[in-house]
Motif scaffolding. Structure first.
Motif, PDB file in Angstrom:
ATOM      1  N   ALA A  84       0.831  -1.208   0.000  1.00  0.00           N
ATOM      2  CA  ALA A  84       0.000   0.000   0.000  1.00  0.00           C
ATOM      3  C   ALA A  84       0.870   1.265   0.000  1.00  0.00           C
ATOM      4  O   ALA A  84       0.523   2.261  -0.645  1.00  0.00           O
ATOM      5  N   LEU A  85       1.990   1.228   0.695  1.00  0.00           N
ATOM      6  CA  LEU A  85       2.913   2.368   0.704  1.00  0.00           C
ATOM      7  C   LEU A  85       3.579   2.537  -0.653  1.00  0.00           C
ATOM      8  O   LEU A  85       3.708   3.655  -1.170  1.00  0.00           O
ATOM      9  N   GLN A  86       4.004   1.443  -1.246  1.00  0.00           N
ATOM     10  CA  GLN A  86       4.627   1.518  -2.566  1.00  0.00           C
ATOM     11  C   GLN A  86       3.661   2.112  -3.594  1.00  0.00           C
ATOM     12  O   GLN A  86       4.061   2.880  -4.479  1.00  0.00           O
ATOM     13  N   ALA A  87       2.375   1.774  -3.459  1.00  0.00           N
ATOM     14  CA  ALA A  87       1.363   2.245  -4.413  1.00  0.00           C
ATOM     15  C   ALA A  87       1.180   3.764  -4.377  1.00  0.00           C
ATOM     16  O   ALA A  87       0.687   4.352  -5.349  1.00  0.00           O
ATOM     17  N   ILE A  88       1.582   4.406  -3.258  1.00  0.00           N
ATOM     18  CA  ILE A  88       1.458   5.871  -3.169  1.00  0.00           C
ATOM     19  C   ILE A  88       2.829   6.545  -3.171  1.00  0.00           C
ATOM     20  O   ILE A  88       2.986   7.680  -2.713  1.00  0.00           O
ATOM     21  N   GLY A  89       3.823   5.803  -3.675  1.00  0.00           N
ATOM     22  CA  GLY A  89       5.121   6.427  -3.919  1.00  0.00           C
ATOM     23  C   GLY A  89       6.124   6.380  -2.790  1.00  0.00           C
ATOM     24  O   GLY A  89       7.149   7.079  -2.841  1.00  0.00           O
ATOM     25  N   VAL A  90       5.877   5.559  -1.767  1.00  0.00           N
ATOM     26  CA  VAL A  90       6.828   5.434  -0.652  1.00  0.00           C
ATOM     27  C   VAL A  90       7.674   4.188  -0.867  1.00  0.00           C
ATOM     28  O   VAL A  90       7.148   3.095  -1.102  1.00  0.00           O
ATOM     29  N   ASN A  91       8.987   4.346  -0.777  1.00  0.00           N
ATOM     30  CA  ASN A  91       9.924   3.231  -0.965  1.00  0.00           C
ATOM     31  C   ASN A  91       9.925   2.353   0.285  1.00  0.00           C
ATOM     32  O   ASN A  91      10.773   2.476   1.160  1.00  0.00           O
ATOM     33  N   ALA A  92       8.948   1.455   0.387  1.00  0.00           N
ATOM     34  CA  ALA A  92       8.767   0.623   1.584  1.00  0.00           C
ATOM     35  C   ALA A  92       9.180  -0.813   1.311  1.00  0.00           C
ATOM     36  O   ALA A  92       9.113  -1.290   0.180  1.00  0.00           O
ATOM     37  N   ARG A  93       9.593  -1.487   2.362  1.00  0.00           N
ATOM     38  CA  ARG A  93       9.949  -2.905   2.260  1.00  0.00           C
ATOM     39  C   ARG A  93       9.576  -3.582   3.577  1.00  0.00           C
ATOM     40  O   ARG A  93       9.843  -3.058   4.662  1.00  0.00           O
ATOM     41  N   SER A  94       8.942  -4.763   3.497  1.00  0.00           N
ATOM     42  CA  SER A  94       8.543  -5.494   4.710  1.00  0.00           C
ATOM     43  C   SER A  94       9.718  -6.294   5.272  1.00  0.00           C
ATOM     44  O   SER A  94      10.592  -6.749   4.531  1.00  0.00           O
ATOM     45  N   TRP A  95       9.687  -6.457   6.607  1.00  0.00           N
ATOM     46  CA  TRP A  95      10.699  -7.234   7.324  1.00  0.00           C
ATOM     47  C   TRP A  95      10.002  -8.115   8.354  1.00  0.00           C
ATOM     48  O   TRP A  95       9.095  -7.654   9.057  1.00  0.00           O
ATOM     49  N   LEU A  96      10.434  -9.359   8.443  1.00  0.00           N
ATOM     50  CA  LEU A  96       9.929 -10.270   9.472  1.00  0.00           C
ATOM     51  C   LEU A  96      10.916 -10.336  10.627  1.00  0.00           C
ATOM     52  O   LEU A  96      12.068  -9.900  10.502  1.00  0.00           O
ATOM     53  N   GLY A  97      10.449 -10.900  11.756  1.00  0.00           N
ATOM     54  CA  GLY A  97      11.289 -10.927  12.951  1.00  0.00           C
ATOM     55  C   GLY A  97      12.634 -11.600  12.737  1.00  0.00           C
ATOM     56  O   GLY A  97      13.657 -11.157  13.265  1.00  0.00           O
ATOM     57  N   TRP A  98      12.656 -12.664  11.924  1.00  0.00           N
ATOM     58  CA  TRP A  98      13.906 -13.406  11.711  1.00  0.00           C
ATOM     59  C   TRP A  98      14.830 -12.694  10.729  1.00  0.00           C
ATOM     60  O   TRP A  98      16.025 -12.968  10.683  1.00  0.00           O
ATOM     61  N   GLN A  99      14.292 -11.751   9.950  1.00  0.00           N
ATOM     62  CA  GLN A  99      15.113 -11.052   8.980  1.00  0.00           C
ATOM     63  C   GLN A  99      15.880  -9.884   9.587  1.00  0.00           C
ATOM     64  O   GLN A  99      16.878  -9.446   9.016  1.00  0.00           O
ATOM     65  N   ILE A 100      15.423  -9.380  10.724  1.00  0.00           N
ATOM     66  CA  ILE A 100      16.087  -8.182  11.279  1.00  0.00           C
ATOM     67  C   ILE A 100      17.516  -8.481  11.778  1.00  0.00           C
ATOM     68  O   ILE A 100      18.431  -7.782  11.316  1.00  0.00           O
ATOM     69  N   PRO A 101      17.794  -9.449  12.636  1.00  0.00           N
ATOM     70  CA  PRO A 101      16.855 -10.272  13.413  1.00  0.00           C
ATOM     71  C   PRO A 101      16.545  -9.642  14.771  1.00  0.00           C
ATOM     72  O   PRO A 101      17.360  -8.921  15.345  1.00  0.00           O
ATOM     73  N   LEU A 102      15.329  -9.957  15.265  1.00  0.00           N
ATOM     74  CA  LEU A 102      14.934  -9.577  16.609  1.00  0.00           C
ATOM     75  C   LEU A 102      15.099 -10.830  17.472  1.00  0.00           C
ATOM     76  O   LEU A 102      14.315 -11.764  17.376  1.00  0.00           O
ATOM     77  N   ARG A 103      16.166 -10.851  18.252  1.00  0.00           N
ATOM     78  CA  ARG A 103      16.522 -12.047  19.027  1.00  0.00           C
ATOM     79  C   ARG A 103      15.739 -12.124  20.337  1.00  0.00           C
ATOM     80  O   ARG A 103      15.600 -11.127  21.060  1.00  0.00           O
ATOM     81  N   THR A 104      15.233 -13.328  20.643  1.00  0.00           N
ATOM     82  CA  THR A 104      14.491 -13.540  21.876  1.00  0.00           C
ATOM     83  C   THR A 104      15.033 -14.763  22.608  1.00  0.00           C
ATOM     84  O   THR A 104      15.881 -15.494  22.080  1.00  0.00           O
ATOM     85  N   ASP A 105      14.517 -14.986  23.815  1.00  0.00           N
ATOM     86  CA  ASP A 105      14.806 -16.247  24.491  1.00  0.00           C
ATOM     87  C   ASP A 105      13.956 -17.346  23.850  1.00  0.00           C
ATOM     88  O   ASP A 105      13.247 -17.104  22.874  1.00  0.00           O
ATOM     89  N   GLY A 106      14.019 -18.556  24.380  1.00  0.00           N
ATOM     90  CA  GLY A 106      13.341 -19.683  23.761  1.00  0.00           C
ATOM     91  C   GLY A 106      12.002 -20.029  24.360  1.00  0.00           C
ATOM     92  O   GLY A 106      11.502 -21.137  24.147  1.00  0.00           O
ATOM     93  N   VAL A 107      11.387 -19.105  25.112  1.00  0.00           N
ATOM     94  CA  VAL A 107      10.090 -19.373  25.731  1.00  0.00           C
ATOM     95  C   VAL A 107       8.995 -19.082  24.704  1.00  0.00           C
ATOM     96  O   VAL A 107       8.542 -17.947  24.555  1.00  0.00           O
ATOM     97  N   HIS A 108       8.591 -20.104  23.976  1.00  0.00           N
ATOM     98  CA  HIS A 108       7.624 -19.913  22.900  1.00  0.00           C
ATOM     99  C   HIS A 108       6.257 -19.512  23.445  1.00  0.00           C
ATOM    100  O   HIS A 108       5.816 -19.988  24.481  1.00  0.00           O
ATOM    101  N   GLY A 109       5.621 -18.586  22.727  1.00  0.00           N
ATOM    102  CA  GLY A 109       4.312 -18.091  23.136  1.00  0.00           C
ATOM    103  C   GLY A 109       4.375 -16.848  23.985  1.00  0.00           C
ATOM    104  O   GLY A 109       3.434 -16.054  24.017  1.00  0.00           O
ATOM    105  N   LYS A 110       5.471 -16.631  24.696  1.00  0.00           N
ATOM    106  CA  LYS A 110       5.647 -15.421  25.514  1.00  0.00           C
ATOM    107  C   LYS A 110       7.142 -15.104  25.654  1.00  0.00           C
ATOM    108  O   LYS A 110       7.659 -14.894  26.746  1.00  0.00           O
TER     109      LYS A 110
END
Length: 406
Positions: A84-110
């Motif tokens: 939607a941002l690209q469609a109105i002229g904004v140079n946007a790109r999506s990122w997922l948690g593993w692509q940043i990466p945003l590192r967490t502990d191993g407690v899945h769900g929380k």
């Protein structure tokens, strides 16, 4: 030019019409010359749907696969928002948690955030790209997808703002700020221009659903200025800031309530050393959090009554744990009561003003409201009352502390 993190909740991105409105709002900041990073939640209702699928597939599901499923909602929203941002002229790109990466502990769900590597993001932003990040998700120690728990996108946004040294983190919701009380109940409640981290933390933990508690803790620890505002109203919101930024601080800033409490009374418990540990130790082992605790002084030195509160969702499990240890704990009876509400007055001004508790107790007494349990902290007084008095208590206290809108 400022660096801003803009986070949009589920109601703000509920469908393509709203996602396009979000894109237009982001573009306004981009056109003003600001560096902007966007964090999005899943579309309203999507996470619940994905949770349902996981439970249907396996009642005793693998937590790692559960996270893989429920994290998918944010991935969809991030991609659609970038489009939607690209469609109105904004140079946007999506990122997922593993692509940043945003590192967490191993407690899945929380999972809890351990760190964010922003080198690539910062470089892309300097080159004129505007990242759209999937909130709520991260990467565990075993490189599996993790999720941060309900409201985790708020935490994602604040953590990103801290890592990017952002000037501000804007949290867009379906409310236009933080109010002195729930405006659906207290019609004279008014929006606050500013509130301290400590007050917001107390309000979030005591029932106010505006911000997720962990996000407020993170903002306070890293000095991130947070603004709570509406996606649907073009108006300033409420700034959550350090106490030093608020020149004239009221004694009481807000009245909060929580209907998620349940009360348990153990009648005629043996009054001997170690009995409290015998009660609360097994509850802790069962991951049951206990909040307010009151123990009556025994007259005969042999037995006493002990009252405490737990989350309403944990009431049955708490009773089960205590009944399984009745012989050891040697109590006469157990009385559960789910029909209670916790009402709290909150304000950093309490530190330097006397009589706050007296006003609360007198106001409730004048309305015939009996106080069952009391707990206090430096900037909060909480009481437990019968649930049927919720609205009366909130309105009376709001007026008593001079919080009513003119």
């Amino acid at each position: 030019m400022a660096r801003i993190v803009m986070k949009f909740g589920g109601t703000s991105v509920a469908d393509m019409t709203r996602i396009k409105a979000v894109a237009a709002r982001v573009k306004r900041e981009v056109d003003a010359g600001h560096e902007v990073a966007v964090v999005v939640s899943a579309m309203s209702g999507e996470t619940n749907k994905l949770v349902g699928y996981a439970r249907e597939a396996s009642a005793l599901h693998d937590a790692r696969e559960y996270d893989t499923v429920v994290a998918a909602g944010e991935q969809v929203t991030a991609g659609l928002t970038a489009l939607a941002l690209q469609a109105i002229g904004v140079n946007a790109r999506s990122w997922l948690g593993w692509q940043i990466p945003l590192r967490t502990d191993g407690v899945h769900g929380k999972a809890r955030i351990l760190g964010i590597d922003t080198d690539d993001l910062t470089k892309r932003m300097k080159d004129g790209q505007f990242p759209v990040l999937a909130g709520f998700q991260g990467l565990g120690p075993d490189n599996r997808i993790t999720t941060l728990g309900r409201g985790g996108s708020d935490t994602s946004a604040v953590a990103l703002a801290a890592a990017l040294h952002a000037d501000r983190c804007d949290i867009f919701t379906d409310v236009d700020g933080v109010y002195t009380s729930d405006p659906r109940i207290v019609t004279k409640a008014r929006k606050l221009d500013k509130i301290t981290y400590e007050e917001m933390l107390e309000m979030a933990s005591l029932g106010a659903k505006v911000l997720q508690t962990r996000s407020v803790e993170l903002a306070m620890n890293h000095g991130v200025r947070v603004q709570v505002l509406s996606s649907f109203v073009d108006a300033p919101g409420t700034m959550v800031v350090d106490e030093e930024e608020i020149v004239e601080q009221q004694v009481v800033s807000g009245i909060a309530y929580s209907k998620d409490e349940a009360k348990i009374t153990l009648v005629k418990v043996a009054d001997r050393p170690g009995i409290a540990a015998g009660i609360f130790g097994p509850l802790a082992d069962a991951a049951i959090n206990v909040d307010m605790i009151v123990q009556n002084v025994s007259e005969d030195g042999k037995s006493t009554d002990l009252t405490f509160t737990v989350a309403k969702a944990d009431l049955d499990r708490t009773v089960q744990v205590l009944e399984s240890r009745k012989a050891e704990l040697d109590y006469k009876a157990i009385t559960p009561d789910p029909n209670v509400v916790k009402v709290s007055v909150i304000g950093v001004g309490m530190r330097s003003h006397a009589g706050v508790a007296q006003t609360m107790f007198k106001t409730l007494a004048e309305r015939g409201i009996n106080i069952q349990v009391i707990s206090t902290s430096e900037i909060k007084i909480s009481v437990l009352v019968n649930e049927e008095y919720t609205e009366l208590a909130l309105r009376a206290l709001h007026t008593a502390y001079g919080l009513d809108a003119a």
